[in-house]
Scaffold this motif. Structure first.
Motif, PDB file in Angstrom:
ATOM      1  N   VAL A 180       0.851  -1.193   0.000  1.00 39.87           N
ATOM      2  CA  VAL A 180       0.000   0.000   0.000  1.00 39.87           C
ATOM      3  C   VAL A 180       0.886   1.242   0.000  1.00 39.87           C
ATOM      4  O   VAL A 180       2.011   1.223   0.491  1.00 39.87           O
ATOM      5  N   GLN A 181       0.366   2.310  -0.587  1.00 40.29           N
ATOM      6  CA  GLN A 181       1.105   3.556  -0.717  1.00 40.29           C
ATOM      7  C   GLN A 181       0.381   4.643   0.069  1.00 40.29           C
ATOM      8  O   GLN A 181      -0.822   4.858  -0.145  1.00 40.29           O
ATOM      9  N   PRO A 182       1.074   5.331   0.968  1.00 40.05           N
ATOM     10  CA  PRO A 182       0.419   6.329   1.827  1.00 40.05           C
ATOM     11  C   PRO A 182      -0.441   7.348   1.079  1.00 40.05           C
ATOM     12  O   PRO A 182      -1.551   7.643   1.511  1.00 40.05           O
ATOM     13  N   ALA A 183       0.039   7.874  -0.032  1.00 38.41           N
ATOM     14  CA  ALA A 183      -0.756   8.868  -0.768  1.00 38.41           C
ATOM     15  C   ALA A 183      -2.053   8.257  -1.294  1.00 38.41           C
ATOM     16  O   ALA A 183      -3.103   8.912  -1.297  1.00 38.41           O
ATOM     17  N   LEU A 184      -1.998   7.003  -1.718  1.00 42.39           N
ATOM     18  CA  LEU A 184      -3.204   6.346  -2.228  1.00 42.39           C
ATOM     19  C   LEU A 184      -4.163   5.989  -1.098  1.00 42.39           C
ATOM     20  O   LEU A 184      -5.381   6.030  -1.272  1.00 42.39           O
ATOM     21  N   ILE A 185      -3.623   5.637   0.070  1.00 47.08           N
ATOM     22  CA  ILE A 185      -4.471   5.382   1.240  1.00 47.08           C
ATOM     23  C   ILE A 185      -5.274   6.631   1.562  1.00 47.08           C
ATOM     24  O   ILE A 185      -6.497   6.582   1.723  1.00 47.08           O
ATOM     25  N   ASP A 186      -4.587   7.778   1.647  1.00 49.20           N
ATOM     26  CA  ASP A 186      -5.266   9.031   1.970  1.00 49.20           C
ATOM     27  C   ASP A 186      -6.313   9.397   0.924  1.00 49.20           C
ATOM     28  O   ASP A 186      -7.412   9.824   1.264  1.00 49.20           O
ATOM     29  N   GLU A 187      -5.965   9.223  -0.348  1.00 58.65           N
ATOM     30  CA  GLU A 187      -6.920   9.542  -1.416  1.00 58.65           C
ATOM     31  C   GLU A 187      -8.139   8.628  -1.334  1.00 58.65           C
ATOM     32  O   GLU A 187      -9.278   9.086  -1.429  1.00 58.65           O
ATOM     33  N   PHE A 188      -7.903   7.338  -1.156  1.00 58.14           N
ATOM     34  CA  PHE A 188      -8.998   6.367  -1.100  1.00 58.14           C
ATOM     35  C   PHE A 188      -9.913   6.649   0.090  1.00 58.14           C
ATOM     36  O   PHE A 188     -11.135   6.755  -0.056  1.00 58.14           O
ATOM     37  N   LEU A 189      -9.330   6.768   1.277  1.00 58.64           N
ATOM     38  CA  LEU A 189     -10.139   6.964   2.481  1.00 58.64           C
ATOM     39  C   LEU A 189     -10.829   8.323   2.494  1.00 58.64           C
ATOM     40  O   LEU A 189     -11.860   8.485   3.153  1.00 58.64           O
ATOM     41  N   GLY A 190     -10.291   9.287   1.766  1.00 57.69           N
ATOM     42  CA  GLY A 190     -10.886  10.613   1.720  1.00 57.69           C
ATOM     43  C   GLY A 190     -12.016  10.763   0.714  1.00 57.69           C
ATOM     44  O   GLY A 190     -12.678  11.797   0.670  1.00 57.69           O
ATOM     45  N   ASP A 191     -12.250   9.746  -0.089  1.00 55.88           N
ATOM     46  CA  ASP A 191     -13.292   9.794  -1.115  1.00 55.88           C
ATOM     47  C   ASP A 191     -14.527   9.054  -0.596  1.00 55.88           C
ATOM     48  O   ASP A 191     -14.493   7.836  -0.414  1.00 55.88           O
ATOM     49  N   ALA A 192     -15.602   9.781  -0.376  1.00 51.52           N
ATOM     50  CA  ALA A 192     -16.812   9.206   0.232  1.00 51.52           C
ATOM     51  C   ALA A 192     -17.451   8.110  -0.617  1.00 51.52           C
ATOM     52  O   ALA A 192     -18.221   7.305  -0.094  1.00 51.52           O
ATOM     53  N   ARG A 193     -17.151   8.056  -1.890  1.00 56.03           N
ATOM     54  CA  ARG A 193     -17.746   7.012  -2.736  1.00 56.03           C
ATOM     55  C   ARG A 193     -16.954   5.707  -2.686  1.00 56.03           C
ATOM     56  O   ARG A 193     -17.441   4.684  -3.122  1.00 56.03           O
ATOM     57  N   HIS A 194     -15.741   5.761  -2.164  1.00 60.55           N
ATOM     58  CA  HIS A 194     -14.944   4.546  -2.011  1.00 60.55           C
ATOM     59  C   HIS A 194     -15.185   3.963  -0.629  1.00 60.55           C
ATOM     60  O   HIS A 194     -15.369   4.693   0.332  1.00 60.55           O
ATOM     61  N   ALA A 195     -15.152   2.644  -0.541  1.00 66.19           N
ATOM     62  CA  ALA A 195     -15.321   1.973   0.750  1.00 66.19           C
ATOM     63  C   ALA A 195     -14.289   0.862   0.873  1.00 66.19           C
ATOM     64  O   ALA A 195     -14.033   0.133  -0.079  1.00 66.19           O
ATOM     65  N   LEU A 196     -13.712   0.777   2.059  1.00 67.64           N
ATOM     66  CA  LEU A 196     -12.780  -0.300   2.370  1.00 67.64           C
ATOM     67  C   LEU A 196     -13.193  -0.882   3.708  1.00 67.64           C
ATOM     68  O   LEU A 196     -13.131  -0.217   4.731  1.00 67.64           O
ATOM     69  N   CYS A 197     -13.649  -2.121   3.669  1.00 63.26           N
ATOM     70  CA  CYS A 197     -14.043  -2.829   4.875  1.00 63.26           C
ATOM     71  C   CYS A 197     -12.885  -3.760   5.227  1.00 63.26           C
ATOM     72  O   CYS A 197     -12.374  -4.470   4.354  1.00 63.26           O
ATOM     73  N   VAL A 198     -12.475  -3.733   6.492  1.00 61.43           N
ATOM     74  CA  VAL A 198     -11.333  -4.551   6.913  1.00 61.43           C
ATOM     75  C   VAL A 198     -11.694  -5.421   8.108  1.00 61.43           C
ATOM     76  O   VAL A 198     -12.615  -5.121   8.860  1.00 61.43           O
ATOM     77  N   ALA A 199     -10.926  -6.479   8.260  1.00 59.18           N
ATOM     78  CA  ALA A 199     -10.939  -7.291   9.474  1.00 59.18           C
ATOM     79  C   ALA A 199      -9.627  -7.008  10.172  1.00 59.18           C
ATOM     80  O   ALA A 199      -8.549  -7.092   9.557  1.00 59.18           O
TER      81      ALA A 199
END
Length: 140
Positions: free
Chosen positions: A28-47
């Motif tokens: 994972v790349q920090p800039a992409l993590i921030d972009e992904f988590l900052g976009d309300a239309r994207h969702a990441l569900c984790v365990a």
């Protein structure tokens, strides 16, 4: 202790400091993590098990001018050390619940015919495997 399953938000980037092997395809790349988590239309569900991300499923809510919102499930990954413990199904259930809360009326995912484990997960999660569609890929 059972893993905690939840959808991440913009303040959760530090959770990516501890990821089990095999959850994501690539580092994972920090800039992409921030972009992904900052976009309300994207969702990441984790365990998360003992502070470590051991499974995930990602998806995107998309809108169209003439249709209700739909949810595309991009991928699901669970660390091999955590296979066959029901985590994939729990992650899928929470991701689909998130899509419903977002107003989506349908969700869909693509998988290969020979990916028996993925097909079993999606069917056991309520998916209808009888779709006749075929994916066409465009390299850009």
């Amino acid at each position: 202790m059972a893993a905690d399953v939840r959808v991440l938000g913009p303040g959760d980037a530090s959770l990516f400091d501890h990821i089990a092997e095999g959850v994501f395809d690539d580092p994972v790349q920090p800039a992409l993590i921030d972009e992904f988590l900052g976009d309300a239309r994207h969702a990441l569900c984790v365990a998360i098990d003992d502070g470590v991300i051991v499974g995930m499923a990602s998806g995107v809510r998309y809108v169209h001018p003439d249709k209700p919102s739909e949810f595309w499930i991009n991928e699901v990954g669970v660390s091999p050390a955590h296979h066959r413990q029901g985590l994939g199904k729990r992650i899928m259930a929470e991701l689909l619940a998130h899509a419903r809360r977002q107003g989506c009326r349908e969700a869909w995912v693509l998988t290969d015919d020979d990916n028996v484990a993925a097909r079993a997960l999606y069917t056991s999660s309520g998916g209808d495997a009888g779709s006749p569609q075929r994916m066409i890929t465009f390299r850009l």
